[in-house]
Write an enzyme that holds these catalytic residues in place. Structure first.
Site, PDB file in Angstrom:
ATOM      1  N   ILE A   5       0.841  -1.210   0.000  1.00  0.00           N
ATOM      2  CA  ILE A   5       0.000   0.000   0.000  1.00  0.00           C
ATOM      3  C   ILE A   5       0.871   1.253   0.000  1.00  0.00           C
ATOM      4  CG2 ILE A   5      -1.726   1.337   1.288  1.00  0.00           C
ATOM      5  CD1 ILE A   5      -2.922  -1.340   2.234  1.00  0.00           C
ATOM      6  N   ASP A  28      10.645   2.525   6.333  1.00  0.00           N
ATOM      7  CA  ASP A  28      10.206   1.137   6.528  1.00  0.00           C
ATOM      8  C   ASP A  28      11.262   0.419   7.355  1.00  0.00           C
ATOM      9  OD1 ASP A  28       8.055  -0.835   4.789  1.00  0.00           O
ATOM     10  OD2 ASP A  28       9.662  -1.830   5.889  1.00  0.00           O
ATOM     11  N   ASP A  86      -9.464   5.293   9.902  1.00  0.00           N
ATOM     12  CA  ASP A  86     -10.386   4.293   9.339  1.00  0.00           C
ATOM     13  C   ASP A  86     -10.434   3.040  10.206  1.00  0.00           C
ATOM     14  OD1 ASP A  86     -12.039   3.244   7.177  1.00  0.00           O
ATOM     15  OD2 ASP A  86     -10.329   1.966   6.648  1.00  0.00           O
ATOM     16  N   GLU A  94     -13.527  -2.196  17.399  1.00  0.00           N
ATOM     17  CA  GLU A  94     -14.492  -1.910  16.323  1.00  0.00           C
ATOM     18  C   GLU A  94     -15.764  -2.706  16.563  1.00  0.00           C
ATOM     19  OE1 GLU A  94     -12.533  -2.621  12.572  1.00  0.00           O
ATOM     20  OE2 GLU A  94     -11.026  -1.060  12.938  1.00  0.00           O
ATOM     21  N   HIS A 142     -13.833   1.506   8.923  1.00  0.00           N
ATOM     22  CA  HIS A 142     -12.921   0.479   8.386  1.00  0.00           C
ATOM     23  C   HIS A 142     -13.336   0.078   6.955  1.00  0.00           C
ATOM     24  CE1 HIS A 142     -10.008  -2.961   9.615  1.00  0.00           C
ATOM     25  NE2 HIS A 142      -9.876  -2.656   8.332  1.00  0.00           N
ATOM     26  N   ILE A 143     -13.339   1.100   6.095  1.00  0.00           N
ATOM     27  CA  ILE A 143     -13.793   0.833   4.724  1.00  0.00           C
ATOM     28  C   ILE A 143     -12.690   1.137   3.692  1.00  0.00           C
ATOM     29  CG2 ILE A 143     -16.319   0.939   4.890  1.00  0.00           C
ATOM     30  CD1 ILE A 143     -14.546   4.076   4.052  1.00  0.00           C
ATOM     31  N   GLY A 144     -11.437   1.183   4.186  1.00  0.00           N
ATOM     32  CA  GLY A 144     -10.329   1.448   3.261  1.00  0.00           C
ATOM     33  C   GLY A 144     -10.347   0.476   2.088  1.00  0.00           C
ATOM     34  N   GLY A 145     -10.673  -0.783   2.362  1.00  0.00           N
ATOM     35  CA  GLY A 145     -10.673  -1.793   1.301  1.00  0.00           C
ATOM     36  C   GLY A 145     -12.070  -2.124   0.826  1.00  0.00           C
TER      37      GLY A 145
HETATM   38  N1  LIG Z   1      -8.238   0.142   6.248  1.00  0.00           N
HETATM   39  C1  LIG Z   1      -8.391  -0.932   5.518  1.00  0.00           C
HETATM   40  O1  LIG Z   1      -9.497  -1.284   5.128  1.00  0.00           O
HETATM   41  C2  LIG Z   1      -7.197  -1.728   5.157  1.00  0.00           C
HETATM   42  C3  LIG Z   1      -6.110  -1.790   5.982  1.00  0.00           C
HETATM   43  N2  LIG Z   1      -5.007  -2.525   5.635  1.00  0.00           N
HETATM   44  C4  LIG Z   1      -3.858  -2.547   6.545  1.00  0.00           C
HETATM   45  O2  LIG Z   1      -2.727  -2.055   5.870  1.00  0.00           O
HETATM   46  C5  LIG Z   1      -1.591  -2.812   6.236  1.00  0.00           C
HETATM   47  C6  LIG Z   1      -0.520  -2.695   5.221  1.00  0.00           C
HETATM   48  O3  LIG Z   1      -0.883  -3.343   4.025  1.00  0.00           O
HETATM   49  P1  LIG Z   1       0.208  -3.735   2.927  1.00  0.00           P
HETATM   50  O4  LIG Z   1       0.944  -2.544   2.512  1.00  0.00           O
HETATM   51  O5  LIG Z   1      -0.478  -4.515   1.900  1.00  0.00           O
HETATM   52  O6  LIG Z   1       1.156  -4.673   3.780  1.00  0.00           O
HETATM   53  P2  LIG Z   1       2.680  -4.987   3.544  1.00  0.00           P
HETATM   54  O7  LIG Z   1       2.990  -6.123   4.425  1.00  0.00           O
HETATM   55  O8  LIG Z   1       2.948  -5.084   2.107  1.00  0.00           O
HETATM   56  O9  LIG Z   1       3.415  -3.691   4.098  1.00  0.00           O
HETATM   57  C7  LIG Z   1       3.622  -3.369   5.412  1.00  0.00           C
HETATM   58  C8  LIG Z   1       4.966  -2.690   5.504  1.00  0.00           C
HETATM   59  O10 LIG Z   1       5.101  -2.095   6.771  1.00  0.00           O
HETATM   60  C9  LIG Z   1       6.430  -2.277   7.197  1.00  0.00           C
HETATM   61  N3  LIG Z   1       6.462  -2.090   8.649  1.00  0.00           N
HETATM   62  C10 LIG Z   1       5.902  -2.884   9.582  1.00  0.00           C
HETATM   63  N4  LIG Z   1       6.071  -2.362  10.797  1.00  0.00           N
HETATM   64  C11 LIG Z   1       6.739  -1.198  10.626  1.00  0.00           C
HETATM   65  C12 LIG Z   1       7.184  -0.201  11.509  1.00  0.00           C
HETATM   66  N5  LIG Z   1       6.969  -0.287  12.808  1.00  0.00           N
HETATM   67  N6  LIG Z   1       7.849   0.831  10.976  1.00  0.00           N
HETATM   68  C13 LIG Z   1       8.057   0.933   9.645  1.00  0.00           C
HETATM   69  N7  LIG Z   1       7.663   0.020   8.774  1.00  0.00           N
HETATM   70  C14 LIG Z   1       6.997  -1.034   9.256  1.00  0.00           C
HETATM   71  C15 LIG Z   1       6.772  -3.630   6.723  1.00  0.00           C
HETATM   72  O11 LIG Z   1       8.158  -3.859   6.685  1.00  0.00           O
HETATM   73  C16 LIG Z   1       6.120  -3.646   5.359  1.00  0.00           C
HETATM   74  O12 LIG Z   1       6.996  -3.188   4.370  1.00  0.00           O
HETATM   75  C17 LIG Z   1      -2.183  -4.225   6.362  1.00  0.00           C
HETATM   76  O13 LIG Z   1      -1.366  -5.037   7.158  1.00  0.00           O
HETATM   77  C18 LIG Z   1      -3.518  -3.958   6.989  1.00  0.00           C
HETATM   78  O14 LIG Z   1      -3.376  -4.014   8.376  1.00  0.00           O
HETATM   79  C19 LIG Z   1      -4.968  -3.198   4.452  1.00  0.00           C
HETATM   80  C20 LIG Z   1      -6.028  -3.162   3.602  1.00  0.00           C
HETATM   81  C21 LIG Z   1      -7.250  -2.457   3.905  1.00  0.00           C
HETATM   82  O1  LIG Z   2     -12.461  -5.011   4.548  1.00  0.00           O
HETATM   83  C1  LIG Z   2     -12.112  -5.602   5.550  1.00  0.00           C
HETATM   84  O2  LIG Z   2     -12.823  -6.316   6.212  1.00  0.00           O
HETATM   85  C2  LIG Z   2     -10.685  -5.489   6.065  1.00  0.00           C
HETATM   86  C3  LIG Z   2      -9.785  -4.664   5.244  1.00  0.00           C
HETATM   87  C4  LIG Z   2      -8.465  -4.722   5.885  1.00  0.00           C
HETATM   88  O3  LIG Z   2      -8.268  -4.134   6.916  1.00  0.00           O
HETATM   89  C5  LIG Z   2      -7.426  -5.531   5.308  1.00  0.00           C
HETATM   90  O4  LIG Z   2      -7.531  -5.914   4.139  1.00  0.00           O
HETATM   91  O5  LIG Z   2      -6.464  -5.808   6.017  1.00  0.00           O
END
Ligand SMILES: NC(=O)C1=CN([C@@H]2O[C@H](COP(=O)(O)OP(=O)(O)OC[C@H]3O[C@@H](n4cnc5c(N)ncnc54)[C@H](O)[C@@H]3O)[C@@H](O)[C@H]2O)C=CC1
Ligand SMILES: O=C(O)CCC(=O)C(=O)O
Length: 628
Positions: free
Chosen positions: A381, A400, A483, A488, A511-514
């Site tokens: 992301i 990171d 979000d 929750e 929590h609707i980011g995705g």
């Molecule tokens: N709001 C929503 O609906 C959504 C939320 N998310 C959240 O977003 C998070 C990230 O998603 P992706 O980018 O796909 O995951 P990812 O695993 O590709 O990226 C996470 C990155 O954060 C880094 N990281 C972890 N802890 C850290 C710290 N303390 N300091 C600096 N860097 C750190 C990791 O090394 C990694 O590069 C997911 O784990 C999920 O929790 C994801 C999708 C939807």
């Molecule tokens: O849409 C969801 O239920 C969760 C989205 C999310 O936080 C994730 O993909 O990690």
């Protein structure tokens, strides 16, 4: 003692009622087509449920048909394509048991015979009605001497057959159940692969959603080592209908639940479940996993998997899959939108407008062009946000924990401190690992610039909420979007509680980011396919807690899947057993991680039950299953 299988034709051996198909062919172009077809369907159901006499229903249906002999060849062609899926899969059964399989149907021999003989069923084992034609080839009735043209006809045929052995009836209609009711069958299987008739199911000894279920019950080798309908899937939190559909089409028994479940509820519900599907809310703890007596796989229909105790799942041989990129773009687009909204104070202005206040001013509203965006967590992301943000003029900085390639003109920073001190806008995209709890707290807010914009679309627990609140109130944070929350609501019906409610220029979203239609559809496709690959072939590509192995398709072999603790010598023990049982290994695939070993062995078709017992008994075995 021989086992005889009496199989019904319409909606059991084929997916359709042949009379319905014949109607659509014979009535083609006639003005009464729609009305006649509807009445034929109605009569079929009334007959199947035992609500009208069969002979009356048959007579009336034939009269409505306007059928001719020339309609039969196209009907047969259509029916050949409509043989029930599980019957198609199990052609071997029909060949092997040809002597003891009978088709007894109230349909007509003229079209049944060419279909079922192709499956390997003997022509003299087919009992059905016969059509009567006039000299011009028009259907004018049926042979009324045939017992199958009247009620109780199936029982009469079986009585006359005088079979010496156990009799199992497989059918979808009341007339199939009647054989059992007449005391002529040991068991009646209500076959529900194509239609489920409540009344018939209630009377059945056993419900068979597929032919494999009948074969498994009778210890007969079938196309699958285990009937798919016995694989129970529990889907929580409103998984997209595409996902539900895919799993149902695979033949699994799927139960859906719209909300999340708490630990106690899930610990109870998980018993007997083979596949669990969740989103971000449901916590799959070690306590839940202790009760998971049949669990093979968990599908996280999202990106984050912090809600699952991945280590406990791994120790129990439960593979976890997620959708690592399916909603990435949706989160990024929301972040971009919020960055602009907050930088322009739109949220507060919109609230004022809704209250009838016109506040036209530029004060405090800025362009985002040239502003410094600081991304914490440059994963999928974070990196995607970096690209999109740069294309609309933001100057991107990131931090990171791991070494990450800087995309475009983004600048990598070596410490969180540096990032916090540099950025005008901070967007948090770390994962939800426990060590990230309160990764942004009072000390971190202090380091930020005055008037910073702060966005958290990652996980609720990574930000210290009281600290965030006081920094918004003090004006240090000029705009904020959140979000995700430490607590929750479990469902849309539960209230939302948070200290962040009512704060200025603060966008709160549920929590609707995705949560876009595109993302949910992508996820709904992606996760079930990974799970089905795992169940059907053992492939663990994209598993977040299992060694990743991509396996070839299984061809004319048995595949033995052995999951064990990663201690020395297990492979040697497995292979010693193959040598002892003189088993030829067609292929072997192995991968380990710190905790577990995953070994797949393809062997020749023949193996003894003792081999399986001994493989299961190897010390440190976590799970073992056979696929074929
Ligand atoms: N709001 C929503 O609906 C959504 C939320 N998310 C959240 O977003 C998070 C990230 O998603 P992706 O980018 O796909 O995951 P990812 O695993 O590709 O990226 C996470 C990155 O954060 C880094 N990281 C972890 N802890 C850290 C710290 N303390 N300091 C600096 N860097 C750190 C990791 O090394 C990694 O590069 C997911 O784990 C999920 O929790 C994801 C999708 C939807
Ligand atoms: O849409 C969801 O239920 C969760 C989205 C999310 O936080 C994730 O993909 O990690």
């Amino acid at each position: 003692m021989d086992k005889y299988f009496i199989i019904d034709f319409d909606s059991t051996l084929t997916r359709v009622e042949a009379m319905d198909l014949l109607a659509s062919i014979s009535l083609q172009g006639l003005p009464q087509k729609a009305a006649a077809e509807a009445r034929i369907k109605e009569l079929t159901d009334l007959g199947m449920n035992g609500e009208i006499s069969f002979r009356d229903s048959l007579k009336e249906r034939l009269l409505l048909l306007e059928a001719k002999e020339s309609h039969l060849p196209p009907l047969i062609e259509l029916l050949k394509k409509q043989v029930s899926i599980s019957f198609q899969r199990n052609k071997e059964f029909f060949k092997q048991y040809a002597e003891t399989i009978f088709v007894i149907s109230n349909g007509f021999k003229e079209y049944i015979t060419p279909i079922v003989t192709e499956l390997g069923i003997k022509e003299d084992h087919i009992y059905a009605n016969e059509l009567l034609f006039d000299d011009n080839g028009k259907v004018i009735g049926f042979s009324e001497d045939n017992p199958l043209s009247k009620d109780g006809g199936k029982a009469e045929v079986i009585r006359k057959l005088d079979l010496d052995g156990d009799i199992y009836v497989i059918g979808d209609g009341h007339n199939d159940y009647e054989i059992k009711a007449a005391g002529l069958a040991n068991k009646f299987y209500a076959f529900t692969e194509n239609v489920s008739r409540e009344k018939v199911m209630k009377k059945a000894d056993h419900i068979a959603p597929s032919l494999e279920e009948v074969l498994f019950e009778n210890k007969i080798m079938s196309a699958f080592s285990y009937p798919k309908n016995r694989i129970k899937v529990l889907l929580l939190e409103n998984v997209h209908p595409i996902g539900v559909d895919l799993l149902e089409k695979e033949g699994f028994t799927v139960e859906e639940y719209p909300a999340g479940l708490d630990e106690e509820e899930l610990a109870e519900k998980i018993k007997g479940v083979s596949i669990l599907g969740i989103r971000s809310k449901t916590q799959v703890t070690s306590k839940v996993l202790e009760n998971a007596d049949r669990l093979m796989a968990i599908g996280a229909f999202c990106i984050g998997t912090n809600q699952i105790d991945l280590e406990a799942a791994q120790e129990r041989g439960v593979a976890v899959f997620n959708a690592p990129f399916s909603n990435t773009r949706s989160v990024v687009e929301l972040a971009i939108g919020e960055i602009i909204m907050l930088t322009r104070n739109i949220f507060d202005k919109a609230v004022l407008m809704h209250q009838g206040n016109w506040d036209k001013s530029a004060s405090g509203s800025k362009e985002i062009r040239g502003k410094k965006l600081g991304i914490i967590g440059y994963g999928n992301i974070g990196a995607q946000l970096s690209v999109v943000a740069e294309s609309i003029g933001l100057d991107v900085y990131y931090y990171d924990l791991e070494e990450k390639l800087a995309l475009g003109n983004a600048t990598k920073l070596d410490s969180l401190k540096e990032l916090l001190q540099t950025a005008d806008i901070i967007s948090l995209h770390v994962d939800g690992r426990p060590e990230n709890k309160n990764v942004i707290g009072e000390a971190e807010f202090k380091l930020m610039k005055d008037g910073v914009i702060f966005i958290n679309l990652s996980r609720g627990h990574v930000v210290d909420i009281p600290a965030l609140k006081s920094n918004i109130e003090s004006g240090k944070i000029k705009g904020c979007a959140v979000d995700v929350f430490p607590e929750e609501p479990k469902s849309n019906k539960d209230p939302f509680e948070s200290e962040l409610k009512g704060l200025p220029n603060t966008i709160l979203s549920p929590h609707i980011g995705g949560s876009t239609e595109e993302a949910q559809e992508n996820i709904g496709n992606f996760v079930p396919n990974r799970i089905m690959e795992y169940i059907n072939t053992g492939t663990t590509t994209n598993s977040v807690n299992f060694p990743n192995l991509t396996l070839p398709r299984l061809q004319n072999a048995h595949r033995l899947i052995h999951i064990h603790k990663n201690v020395p010598g297990i492979i040697a023990k497995i292979n010693q057993l193959f040598a002892k049982h003189e088993i030829n290994i067609a292929g072997q695939y192995l991968k380990t991680n710190e905790k577990i070993g995953y070994v797949i062995t393809d062997i020749d078709k023949a193996y003894s039950k003792d081999l399986i017992k001994e493989l299961r008994a190897i010390d440190h075995t976590i799970k073992f299953r056979v696929l074929y």
